[in-house]
Motif scaffolding. Structure first.
Motif, PDB file in Angstrom:
ATOM      1  N   VAL A  26       0.870  -1.182   0.000  1.00 22.28           N
ATOM      2  CA  VAL A  26       0.000   0.000   0.000  1.00 22.28           C
ATOM      3  C   VAL A  26       0.901   1.224   0.000  1.00 22.28           C
ATOM      4  O   VAL A  26       1.909   1.261   0.699  1.00 22.28           O
ATOM      5  CB  VAL A  26      -0.927   0.029   1.241  1.00 22.28           C
ATOM      6  CG1 VAL A  26      -1.645   1.357   1.374  1.00 22.28           C
ATOM      7  CG2 VAL A  26      -1.934  -1.112   1.188  1.00 22.28           C
ATOM      8  N   ASN A  59      -4.565  10.211   0.383  1.00 19.41           N
ATOM      9  CA  ASN A  59      -5.187   8.907   0.571  1.00 19.41           C
ATOM     10  C   ASN A  59      -4.132   7.803   0.456  1.00 19.41           C
ATOM     11  O   ASN A  59      -2.966   8.084   0.218  1.00 19.41           O
ATOM     12  CB  ASN A  59      -6.271   8.702  -0.491  1.00 19.41           C
ATOM     13  CG  ASN A  59      -7.343   7.735  -0.063  1.00 19.41           C
ATOM     14  OD1 ASN A  59      -7.255   7.145   1.005  1.00 19.41           O
ATOM     15  ND2 ASN A  59      -8.356   7.577  -0.886  1.00 19.41           N
ATOM     16  N   LYS A  98      -3.461   3.904  -1.486  1.00 19.34           N
ATOM     17  CA  LYS A  98      -3.935   3.010  -2.537  1.00 19.34           C
ATOM     18  C   LYS A  98      -3.084   1.744  -2.548  1.00 19.34           C
ATOM     19  O   LYS A  98      -1.913   1.755  -2.157  1.00 19.34           O
ATOM     20  CB  LYS A  98      -3.930   3.682  -3.897  1.00 19.34           C
ATOM     21  CG  LYS A  98      -2.543   3.897  -4.482  1.00 19.34           C
ATOM     22  CD  LYS A  98      -2.621   4.426  -5.900  1.00 19.34           C
ATOM     23  CE  LYS A  98      -1.226   4.436  -6.514  1.00 19.34           C
ATOM     24  NZ  LYS A  98      -1.247   4.693  -7.924  1.00 19.34           N
ATOM     25  N   VAL A  99      -3.696   0.653  -3.017  1.00 23.80           N
ATOM     26  CA  VAL A  99      -2.999  -0.624  -3.129  1.00 23.80           C
ATOM     27  C   VAL A  99      -2.035  -0.548  -4.308  1.00 23.80           C
ATOM     28  O   VAL A  99      -2.391  -0.046  -5.385  1.00 23.80           O
ATOM     29  CB  VAL A  99      -4.008  -1.778  -3.323  1.00 23.80           C
ATOM     30  CG1 VAL A  99      -3.290  -3.097  -3.529  1.00 23.80           C
ATOM     31  CG2 VAL A  99      -4.963  -1.854  -2.145  1.00 23.80           C
ATOM     32  N   SER A 152      -2.944  -5.888  -6.288  1.00 28.03           N
ATOM     33  CA  SER A 152      -4.388  -5.620  -6.368  1.00 28.03           C
ATOM     34  C   SER A 152      -5.225  -6.902  -6.388  1.00 28.03           C
ATOM     35  O   SER A 152      -6.397  -6.875  -6.012  1.00 28.03           O
ATOM     36  CB  SER A 152      -4.708  -4.754  -7.579  1.00 28.03           C
ATOM     37  OG  SER A 152      -4.313  -5.415  -8.769  1.00 28.03           O
ATOM     38  N   THR A 203      -8.084  -5.828  -2.192  1.00 25.87           N
ATOM     39  CA  THR A 203      -8.987  -5.074  -3.058  1.00 25.87           C
ATOM     40  C   THR A 203      -9.170  -3.630  -2.620  1.00 25.87           C
ATOM     41  O   THR A 203      -9.421  -2.760  -3.436  1.00 25.87           O
ATOM     42  CB  THR A 203     -10.360  -5.755  -3.121  1.00 25.87           C
ATOM     43  OG1 THR A 203     -10.861  -5.909  -1.797  1.00 25.87           O
ATOM     44  CG2 THR A 203     -10.258  -7.116  -3.790  1.00 25.87           C
ATOM     45  N   ASP A 204      -9.046  -3.366  -1.312  1.00 28.01           N
ATOM     46  CA  ASP A 204      -9.278  -2.024  -0.807  1.00 28.01           C
ATOM     47  C   ASP A 204      -8.425  -1.797   0.435  1.00 28.01           C
ATOM     48  O   ASP A 204      -8.135  -2.735   1.176  1.00 28.01           O
ATOM     49  CB  ASP A 204     -10.759  -1.846  -0.457  1.00 28.01           C
ATOM     50  CG  ASP A 204     -11.147  -0.394  -0.251  1.00 28.01           C
ATOM     51  OD1 ASP A 204     -10.418   0.498  -0.723  1.00 28.01           O
ATOM     52  OD2 ASP A 204     -12.175  -0.157   0.398  1.00 28.01           O
ATOM     53  N   VAL A 205      -8.027  -0.567   0.660  1.00 26.50           N
ATOM     54  CA  VAL A 205      -7.253  -0.220   1.848  1.00 26.50           C
ATOM     55  C   VAL A 205      -8.228   0.038   2.994  1.00 26.50           C
ATOM     56  O   VAL A 205      -9.106   0.888   2.884  1.00 26.50           O
ATOM     57  CB  VAL A 205      -6.376   1.030   1.610  1.00 26.50           C
ATOM     58  CG1 VAL A 205      -5.578   1.364   2.856  1.00 26.50           C
ATOM     59  CG2 VAL A 205      -5.455   0.814   0.421  1.00 26.50           C
ATOM     60  N   ASN A 206      -8.076  -0.715   4.080  1.00 27.30           N
ATOM     61  CA  ASN A 206      -8.938  -0.556   5.252  1.00 27.30           C
ATOM     62  C   ASN A 206      -8.240   0.328   6.274  1.00 27.30           C
ATOM     63  O   ASN A 206      -7.244  -0.073   6.867  1.00 27.30           O
ATOM     64  CB  ASN A 206      -9.245  -1.920   5.884  1.00 27.30           C
ATOM     65  CG  ASN A 206      -9.972  -2.827   4.927  1.00 27.30           C
ATOM     66  OD1 ASN A 206     -10.935  -2.419   4.302  1.00 27.30           O
ATOM     67  ND2 ASN A 206      -9.497  -4.054   4.785  1.00 27.30           N
ATOM     68  N   GLU A 234      -5.710 -11.687   3.263  1.00 22.52           N
ATOM     69  CA  GLU A 234      -5.014 -10.707   2.422  1.00 22.52           C
ATOM     70  C   GLU A 234      -3.503 -10.848   2.566  1.00 22.52           C
ATOM     71  O   GLU A 234      -2.770 -10.796   1.575  1.00 22.52           O
ATOM     72  CB  GLU A 234      -5.442  -9.287   2.785  1.00 22.52           C
ATOM     73  CG  GLU A 234      -6.846  -8.922   2.351  1.00 22.52           C
ATOM     74  CD  GLU A 234      -7.289  -7.562   2.842  1.00 22.52           C
ATOM     75  OE1 GLU A 234      -8.039  -6.897   2.104  1.00 22.52           O
ATOM     76  OE2 GLU A 234      -6.906  -7.158   3.969  1.00 22.52           O
TER      77      GLU A 234
END
Length: 170
Positions: A62, A75, A77-78, A83, A87-90, A104
C-alpha cells in the motif's frame, strides 16, 4: 490416551508456530521540507525476533497518494502488483491505522513467492552476527509485507507493518 497425545501434539505445534513469528515496528520522520504529509516523508521499520544470517525483505503493498503530484497527503492506494490480493485499503476511522485480514496477508505473500522473475523488494537487510533485529530505513509511507528467509530450517510467518499518517492534523 490417544486423544490426549494428539491434543498435546497439536498444542505443541501451535506454540512452535507462534514462537516463530517476527515483530515489526515503524517510526516516521518528515522529509527535507520539514513537514509531515508530503511526498518526501520517510520512515524506518525495525524487525525483531531474528537470528544471525536471516534475510528480511519488505515489499510495499500500500502506498500513499499526494494531491497535485507531490503536494499534501490525500489517501492510500494498493500497489498495482498486489491488487489481486488486496482489493481495498482498510483504514480505521478512529486510529487511522491501516489493517489487513489474514487472507489478504497470505494472498500477498503468495504473490511474492510465485512471481517470476522474483519481485524486487522495497528494502532488504541481512541480520548481522550477534544481532536479533534489523532496521530498514528510508521507506515511503504505506504498508509493507515483511518476509523473512532463515539461513537454517526456521520458518517465519509473513507479517505486515505500516507507516501511516495521523490524518487529523492535515
Amino acid at each position: 490416551m490417544k486423544k490426549i497425545k494428539k491434543i498435546m501434539a497439536m498444542l505443541l505445534a501451535m506454540v512452535m508456530v507462534l514462537g516463530m513469528t517476527v515483530t515489526a515496528s515503524a517510526a516516521a520522520s518528515s522529509g527535507n521540507d520539514g513537514k509531515f504529509g508530503t511526498n518526501d516523508d520517510t520512515g524506518s521499520v525495525t524487525v525483531v525476533g531474528l537470528k544471525a544470517g536471516d534475510v528480511v525483505n519488505l515489499y510495499q503493498i500500500v502506498e500513499a497518494e499526494y494531491k497535485n503530484n507531490g503536494g499534501a497527503f490525500s489517501n492510500y492506494k494498493v500497489v498495482d502488483s498486489f491488487s489481486a490480493a488486496i482489493t481495498d485499503v482498510n483504514v480505521d476511522a478512529n486510529t487511522n491505522k491501516i489493517s489487513f485480514t489474514e487472507s489478504e496477508i497470505a494472498a500477498a505473500s503468495k504473490i511474492v513467492s510465485e512471481t517470476t522473475p522474483a519481485m524486487t523488494s522495497a528494502a532488504t537487510e541481512t541480520v548481522s552476527n550477534d544481532a536479533t533485529q534489523v532496521v530498514l530505513a528510508n521507506l515511503k509511507p504505506g504498508s509493507y509485507l515483511v518476509k523473512v528467509t532463515a539461513q537454517d530450517s526456521t520458518v517465519y510467518s509473513p507479517a505486515v507493518v505500516s507507516l501511516y499518517y495521523e490524518t487529523s492534523g492535515l
